[in-house]
Scaffold this active site. Structure first.
Site, short mmCIF file in Angstrom:
data_model
loop_
_atom_site.label_atom_id
_atom_site.label_comp_id
_atom_site.label_asym_id
_atom_site.label_seq_id
_atom_site.Cartn_x
_atom_site.Cartn_y
_atom_site.Cartn_z
N LYS A 28 3.12 4.30 -3.08
CA LYS A 28 2.27 4.39 -1.95
C LYS A 28 0.91 5.48 -2.52
O LYS A 28 -0.13 5.19 -2.16
CB LYS A 28 3.20 5.47 -0.64
CG LYS A 28 3.84 4.80 -0.31
CD LYS A 28 4.13 5.12 0.80
CE LYS A 28 5.47 4.18 1.31
NZ LYS A 28 6.14 5.19 2.82
N SER A 39 8.39 5.69 7.72
CA SER A 39 7.94 6.53 6.85
C SER A 39 6.21 6.50 7.64
O SER A 39 5.43 7.92 7.26
CB SER A 39 7.45 5.98 5.40
OG SER A 39 7.23 4.56 5.65
#
Lengths: 813, 290
Positions: free
Chosen positions: A700, A657
């Site tokens: 996140k 990611s």
């Protein structure tokens, strides 16, 4: 091509409570069906119904999805319509006692047989002694005893008298008899005998010799007489016993005439009683008189009346339908049964009454539900379960016996045929692992019921979920939820599912949330739980678990961990990762840096070099290398040496990611263009520069938001996420509010070009007709740098070659 | 009939039970019954092991052989061989008596003598002794007629004689006393009562002849005979005639028979018949020795 940030309404899909046509869960009906698991339910119904070998069920799914409850519910409903199972008993095997006989009886008859046999032995305890105390028996026995004694004593007495007539005495010696001449009613003294004339001595010796021969003949007949007496007494005892036992045994025969196998057993019981009942009663009598002697042992063990008992292993008497058994502790013995032992004088002994049923016995004729993790973690349990299912019969075998570890006396009970469905419940990886590593597994568990961890969040889905909540609230005895509270739980469920269009069916977690909501509602003294109580419960759950998150953020705020949230820097970017600690996950921003120089075209992943990076992360780095090679200076060798690192990362890094963030850092380092430090980036990238979906997007974003918020939101800060992750957004309300107020932004990015423009404020640049990037674009700067590296490398290579040739020539001359 | 005042004479009148143990006896059976009696009478248990002279003489004869019962084989007998066997038997007898004494918490002693069995028994027995022996004692005893030898010893012994053996395995049951109100019967009454109490069994008194008419309170008579307040469960039986009384006694197959050996109600042959037939331990006593 500037990308617009997402509007606040795209960051979270609220559940509109006003849509609900109920005020609280009190107004909702119970939901008896399982929601969102249609595929699994179909498989369970199929597996439970199909009557073929090997069609046992494996119910797989994440924990908390209600696998056990669902399976048990379906099976119980199905089993209630099915016939209850037969009874199974173990009987003494009179011929080979270590191999007890298994017998199947119609439902409920096992207990009746057990009771009847107990009554029989109780009756015999009274009737048999009475028969043996009767005058008739005593007289007949005495006649036999007297006759035997008379025969024995008479034979000796006749010999004694015969000898006496010849003035010879029959003398008892320590071990037998001898003959000696007598004088004055006493044995003649040796001196006197020696003084007799020789003919007289000879006569006496000859007569004694003859008498000795006769005596030998008598003595030789003694064992035969004893045997005849024993036989006669045995016959008498059998006759008297038969008179007593035949009637009750015949009654039993008539009562159980329809049961195959019972007639043979009752005949064996009769035969054994005829031979042993008298002895058994004597043993019992002796044990009552002297409890410390062998009595108690005999009374309780199989060499007493216990040998006639019936060991009722399982009975369907109390069942209304087929059994559904859940064995929570599936040890080998709890599964297949066991043979218990008792200690007697320091030795372990056993008999058929000490055979105990296992879960497979209890589930015979029905269903057995097991947790696969527990089965696999118990020694020998998995192998025994497979063996039983494969053979279709239950064999009781102790592990010590299987491994020949113990040599104590044990039993080999007859196998019992098994007709049951076994349902294993567990997490998916068990199913797949077993499928790979155990070749027998697919043949024994042919039906997989795969439980989903989420369900669709549409209007119907939300309403069904609301009814599910109502059912849970009532079942757990909690306060009803107001419609707003239901909406808040639904939103939280979507957040748990990490998808605004899905609802998590982790029912265990949902129930926990409801209980905690009820607690806060109770503390507030209200009758119904409101959305504020749900929020309190969620906040409290997070607060209980977020100590490490706080420490992590504190380290950033105090400057121990370097992270910029303002300004710009070359070759430096804020990446985002997710830390999962138990059930709590949070996002943590990390600084990612890139350095470039002339080299052989290699991008070094420092995490990988020190073995802190996982394979997926390395894959991401290789992909971005490939992106570089494929996009810039494609007709020149890639002549850079670059290094990428997660700064201040001391644990492992896994996942791809961060690959887009790493690529941005690398491009920045090559182009020598600073990146906006107010932005954090997440997203993986492919070779074509497309930004791909990642997990944990909410955590996140919230992670970077929290850091920025603590430092003070500037309005220029935000997070770049893959555009496809928009559907997963279920952000916290404070993040949504900040976005609405223009103090924070979330950018959906589709390509690297879009991302680099956001980060640099410069045009990314597209190749024109002659294949060059426009002047002043980031891509032009990158390409120029790479071309410069290539030229420098070529020049360096030529100079090196020239130098080598000169040296060669000098050497040659 | 007046109640005789026997209390002082009865209480503790037995000093010991002298158990005759020889090479031919069923020692364990006789020891078991003897120990029970010694326990009831709280007296010593003494083992008397007799090396019978007839046996030793047989072994010393030049042609002496022994036909062994267990293996039906004939072996040559030597004096030393027989002595070895006797020593082993004596040793076993000593262990057995110690075991029984310990079981009943009795003081015990053990003697070994040499001579003719009958004579040695009588020599060893003193006043206050109960002699206990098997029905067939000594190496020359008859196989079928035991009463003669037993009655002879009983007549010459200073106290009661207990006869028992393998066929009189001590099955628990009533203690039976044929009672004719003779001095012997009265003397045996105390012992019978004590034994019945000790064994926890009833005492059956068979009232012979006219005895039943003269006795009003038998329990009081027993108390007087034993000097104890407690009386065992009592059962009084009055047989219709002598034959029935004899049959009753001959058919006994459990318990203990207390038999006055010179009881006038029975003929001598009937007493012999009872001794031969009854399958219970018998305590014999004659008036002369009382």
């Amino acid at each position: 091509m500037t990308i617009a940030p997402l509007s606040a309404d795209k960051l979270r899909r609220d559940c509109d409570a006003s849509r609900f046509d109920f005020e609280s869960t009190d107004d909702l009906q119970d939901l008896n069906d399982v929601i969102g698991q249609e595929r699994a339910l179909e498989a369970i119904h199929f597996g439970a119904t199909i009557d073929q070998d090997g069609y046992n069920l494996f119910v797989l799914g994440p924990p908390g999805t209600g696998k056990h409850t669902t399976v048990a519910g379906i099976l119980e409903a199905k089993a209630a319509k099915e016939a209850p199972p037969s009874d199974w008993v173990y009987l003494n095997n009179f011929e080979t006692p270590h191999r007890p006989i298994a017998l199947c009886l119609p439902r409920g008859r096992g207990h009746a047989l057990q009771t009847e046999i107990r009554h029989l032995t109780d009756e015999l305890r009274t009737a048999v002694p009475a028969a043996f105390e009767s005058e008739d028996y005593r007289n007949r026995r005495q006649v036999l005893v007297d006759a035997a004694r008379e025969r024995h004593d008479g034979a000796f007495e006749a010999l004694r008298k015969k000898a006496e007539e010849k003035r010879i005495a029959l003398v008892r010696t320590p071990l037998g008899f001898g003959f000696a001449p007598i004088k004055d009613d006493a044995v003649m003294e040796p001196q006197e005998f020696n003084a007799l004339p020789a003919e007289e001595r000879k006569r006496i010796e000859t007569e004694i010799e003859a008498l000795q021969t006769e005596l030998e003949a008598v003595v030789k007949r003694i064992p035969t007489w004893a045997m005849e007496q024993r036989d006669a007494l045995r016959d008498l005892n059998r006759e008297v016993t038969a008179l007593t036992i035949d009637q009750p045994i015949n009654k039993l025969r008539e009562r159980f005439v329809d049961i195959p196998g019972i007639q043979q057993h009752l005949e064996a019981v009769r035969e054994d009683l005829l031979d042993n009942v008298h002895m058994l009663l004597q043993i019992e009598h002796a044990s009552e008189e002297n409890p410390s002697a062998e009595g108690p042992r005999n009374r309780h063990l199989v060499n007493g009346f216990k040998r006639y008992e019936i060991n009722l292993m399982v009975s369907g008497e109390c069942l209304e339908g087929a059994p559904v058994i859940f064995e929570d502790n599936p040890t080998l013995q709890n599964l297949i049964g066991r043979v218990e032992h008792i200690s007697e004088m320091g030795a372990l002994i056993t008999d058929f009454t000490l055979i105990k049923a296992g879960a497979l016995h209890r589930a015979n004729g029905g269903y057995l539900i097991l947790d696969v993790r527990k089965v696999l973690s118990q020694p020998f349990a998995w192998e025994a379960l497979k063996r039983t299912l494969k053979a279709g019969k239950i064999r009781i075998e102790a592990p010590g016996q299987m491994l020949s570890l113990i040599s104590t006396v044990s039993l080999e009970p007859a196998d019992i045929p098994l007709k049951a469905k076994v349902i294993l419940c567990g997490e998916p990886f068990f199913y797949y692992l077993l499928g790979i590593y155990d070749p027998e597994f697919p043949t024994l568990f042919k039906v997989a019921a795969d439980f989903d961890d989420s369900m669709a969040r549409d209007e119907d889905g939300e309403l069904l979920f609301a009814r599910l909540l109502a059912t849970m609230v009532r079942r757990e005895g909690l306060r009803p939820l107001e419609a707003s509270a239901v909406a808040r739980v639904i939103e939280h469920s979507a957040r748990m599912a990490q998808d605004a269009e899905k609802l998590s069916v982790d029912l265990r977690t949902v129930v926990d949330l409801l209980k905690e909501t009820d607690f806060f509602a109770g503390t507030a003294g209200v009758r119904k739980s409101k959305s504020v109580h749900v929020q309190k419960a969620i906040d409290a759950q997070i607060h209980r678990a977020d100590r490490l998150r706080d420490r992590s953020y504190e380290a950033i705020q105090r400057g121990f961990v370097l992270l910029e949230t303002e300004g710009a820097a070359v070759g430096q970017i804020n990446g985002l990762s997710v830390l999962q600690l138990g059930s709590f996950a949070f996002g943590r921003p990390s600084r990612i840096t890139a350095r470039v120089r002339l080299g052989a075209g290699k991008v070094v992943d420092i995490e990988r070099e020190v073995e802190l990076g996982g394979p997926v992360h390395s894959k991401g780095v290789l992909i971005l290398s490939s992106y570089l090679a494929g996009h810039f200076a494609i007709d020149q060798p890639l002549s850079l040496s670059a290094s990428l690192v997660f700064e201040q990362s001391y644990g492992g890094v896994e996942g791809d990611s961060a690959s887009s963030a790493e690529l941005y850092a690398l491009l920045s380092a090559l182009a020598q263009v600073p990146l906006n430090q107010g932005l954090a980036v997440t997203g993986s990238v492919n070779q074509n520069g497309q930004v791909q979906a990642i997990g944990g997007v909410n955590e996140k974003i919230e992670g970077f938001f929290d850091i920025c918020k603590q430092r003070g939101l500037t309005g220029d800060q935000g997070v770049m996420i893959p555009a496809v992750n928009q559907k997963h957004l279920m952000l916290r309300q404070d993040v949504v509010d900040a976005v609405a107020e223009g103090r924070f932004a979330v950018y959906p990015v589709e390509t690297i070009e879009q991302g680099i423009e956001l980060l640099t404020g410069m045009d990314a640049g597209t190749r024109d007709a002659d294949g060059t990037f426009p002047e002043g674009s980031v891509n032009r700067l990158v390409e120029n740098r790479l071309l410069a590296f290539a030229t420098a490398r070529r020049r360096f290579g030529q100079a090196h070659k020239d130098c080598g040739e000169q040296e060669a020539r000098n050497g040659h001359s | 009939m007046a109640t005789p005042d026997l209390g002082d004479q009865q209480i503790g009148r037995f000093r010991r039970v002298l158990v005759v143990l020889d090479s031919t006896a069923a020692n364990d059976e006789v020891l078991g019954t003897a120990a029970t009696i010694a326990s009831a009478e709280a007296c010593e248990l003494t083992g008397l092991f007799i090396e019978d002279q007839d046996l030793l003489r047989l072994a010393a004869l030049p042609f002496a052989h022994e036909v062994q019962l267990a293996r039906a084989i004939t072996r040559r007998l030597e004096p030393e061989l027989v002595r070895q066997d006797l020593r082993a038997l004596a040793s076993q007898a000593r262990v057995a008596i110690a075991k029984h004494a310990a079981l009943h918490r009795l003081t015990w002693s053990f003697q070994e003598v040499h001579g003719r069995t009958d004579e040695q028994i009588l020599l060893a027995a003193n006043a206050g002794d109960i002699i206990a022996m098997t029905r067939r004692v000594g190496p020359l005893a008859s196989f079928t007629h035991v009463s003669g030898q037993a009655r002879t010893i009983a007549a010459r012994a200073p106290g009661p004689l207990l006869l028992t053996g393998e066929l009189q395995a001590a099955r628990r049951g009533t203690t039976v006393l044929p009672y004719d109100a003779s001095l012997t019967a009265d003397r045996m009454l105390g012992l019978a009562s004590n034994l019945a109490s000790a064994r926890g069994e009833p005492l059956e008194i068979i009232l012979l002849g006219e005895t039943a008419r003269g006795i009003k309170d038998f329990e009081e008579r027993i108390r007087s005979a034993t000097g104890r307040v407690q009386v065992p469960p009592l059962r009084l039986l009055v047989p219709r005639d002598r034959a029935i009384a004899v049959r009753r006694l001959c058919e006994l197959d459990r318990g203990l028979l207390m038999l006055p050996a010179d009881i006038s109600y029975f003929e001598s042959a009937q007493i012999g018949q009872i001794i031969e037939k009854a399958r219970v331990p018998i305590v014999l006593q004659t008036e002369k020795e009382a």
